[in-house]
Enzyme design. Structure first.
Site: not given
Ligand code: THU
Length: 310
Positions: A223, A234, A267, A232, A264
Site C-alpha cells: 500500500e 496478485e 486482478c 494488490c 478484485c
Molecule cells: N487486495 C489484494 O492484494 N488482493 C485482492 O485480491 C484483494 C485486495 C489488497 C489491496 C489492498 O491493499 C487491501 O487488499 C485492501 O483492499
C-alpha cells in the site's frame, strides 16, 4: 564443458508387460531395474533436478547427480541439452538448494532399463502417474541428429507408441498438473501474506503462482500513503513471475484472513493475461485451501484484445 544432446520420446504405457516383450523381440538387452528419486528445484532458467538412484534388490551403493537442462515441450521426439554433476552429499545439497530456490516437486519411480544399440529404453512405473515408456538416443557431438531421430522412429513403431499415448511434458509437469505443488504454493502465499505492507487497510493478502516450468513465485499487497498508488498481492506476484523469465501462470493461491478471499476485478483481468480459463485458483485462509475455482468462474466473458479485433 559442452552440453550433451539427446533425442527422446515419452508415452503412456497401458500394457507394460507387452512392451517389455516387444523391446526384447526388437533385440534390446535388459539391464535390470533401478529406483530413482528426482527432486526438482525451482530454477530461474531451465530445469534443475537432483537424481538419486539405487539398483532394485541388491545392496549396491546408490549414487546421485545434479542435472541441469533446458527442454522444449512438444509432443514429438525432442532434443535436450544437459549438464551432469556428481553429488557426494545428496541430503546436504537438497537442503541447500531448497533454502536457496525451493523444491517444486519430487518424482519417484522404478525404471527398467533396456539398451537397443545406442538407444535407451526406459520402462517406468511412476508414483502417482502409473506406467510409461521412454526412448532416449544420446547423440555424439558432431551428429546432425538425423540418425538418432531415425532410431527413435523405428523403435517407436516396434513398441506401439502411438500418437494418442505420446506426451509433450515430463513426469514433474504431469504431477504438478495433479496438484503436487499446491501445498508449497499455499505455504508461499502465507509467507507473503505475513510480509504484506498494509498499514492503511490492515488487510494483508499473499499470493503464490506456479509458472510453466514448475517454478513458484509469490507477492504481497504493497500500500501507499497516496492510496491509489497501492498494489494488490496478485500484481506483485505477476511482476515476480514475469521478471524471472516465465511467461505463463499454471496455478494460483490467494490467501487472506477472511471468510473467503477473492481477487478484485482488476486482478482477475491481470491473471487472465497469463493464465487459461481452466487455470485453478485456490482461495485460501491462513490454514490452507478453502475453495478452488477455475479462473473462468471468477472472470466469465473475459476481455481478450485479439478476440475483440478478430
Ligand atoms: N487486495 C489484494 O492484494 N488482493 C485482492 O485480491 C484483494 C485486495 C489488497 C489491496 C489492498 O491493499 C487491501 O487488499 C485492501 O483492499
Amino acid at each position: 564443458m559442452n552440453a550433451l544432446r539427446n533425442v527422446e520420446l515419452k508415452a503412456r504405457d497401458p500394457e507394460p508387460a507387452r512392451t517389455l516383450q516387444a523391446a526384447l523381440a526388437a533385440g534390446a538387452q535388459d539391464q535390470g531395474a533401478l529406483h530413482q528419486r528426482d527432486t526438482y528445484f525451482a530454477a530461474r532458467e531451465g530445469r534443475l533436478k537432483l537424481r538419486e538412484e539405487r539398483p532394485e534388490g541388491d545392496g549396491a551403493p546408490s549414487r546421485a547427480q545434479l542435472i541441469a537442462y533446458a527442454r522444449a515441450d512438444e509432443a514429438a521426439a525432442r532434443t535436450s541439452a544437459y549438464h551432469l554433476v556428481d553429488v557426494p552429499d545428496p541430503p546436504g545439497l537438497t537442503a541447500a538448494l531448497d533454502a536457496a530456490l525451493g523444491i517444486s516437486v519430487v518424482v519417484e519411480k522404478t525404471r527398467r532399463l533396456l539398451l537397443a544399440g545406442t538407444v535407451r529404453i526406459h520402462l517406468d512405473h511412476v508414483e502417482g502417474l502409473g506406467d510409461w515408456v521412454e526412448l532416449e538416443a544420446v547423440a555424439p557431438p558432431d551428429s546432425d541428429l538425423s540418425a538418432e531421430h531415425a532410431q527413435v522412429a523405428a523403435l517407436r513403431a516396434a513398441l506401439g507408441m502411438t500418437d494418442d499415448r505420446v506426451v509433450a511434458t515430463g513426469y514433474a509437469a504431469l504431477l504438478l498438473e495433479q496438484g503436487a505443488a499446491t501445498q508449497r504454493l499455499v505455504d508461499l502465499a502465507r509467507r507473503a501474506m505475513d510480509r504484506a505492507y498494509a498499514p492503511y487497510s490492515h488487510f494483508n493478502v499473499g499470493v503464490g503462482l506456479r509458472d510453466e516450468a514448475g517454478a513458484l513465485h509469490s507477492g504481497a499487497n504493497v500500500e501507499n500513503s497516496s492510496y491509489p498508488q497501492g498494489q494488490c498481492a496478485e500484481t506483485s506476484a505477476i511482476g515476480a513471475l514475469i521478471s524471472s523469465g516465465a511467461t505463463a501462470i499454471r496455478e494460483v493461491a490467494v490467501m487472506a484472513d477472511t471468510e473467503l478471499i477473492v481477487p478484485c476485478g482488476g486482478c482477475r483481468q491481470r491473471l487472465a493475461e497469463f493464465a487459461e480459463p481452466t487455470t485453478p485458483v485456490h482461495l485460501c485462509g491462513p490454514e490452507g485451501v478453502r475453495r478452488t475455482v477455475a479462473l473462468a468462474e471468477l472472470l466469465p466473458l473475459a476481455f481478450d484484445l485479439a478476440e475483440a479485433q478478430a
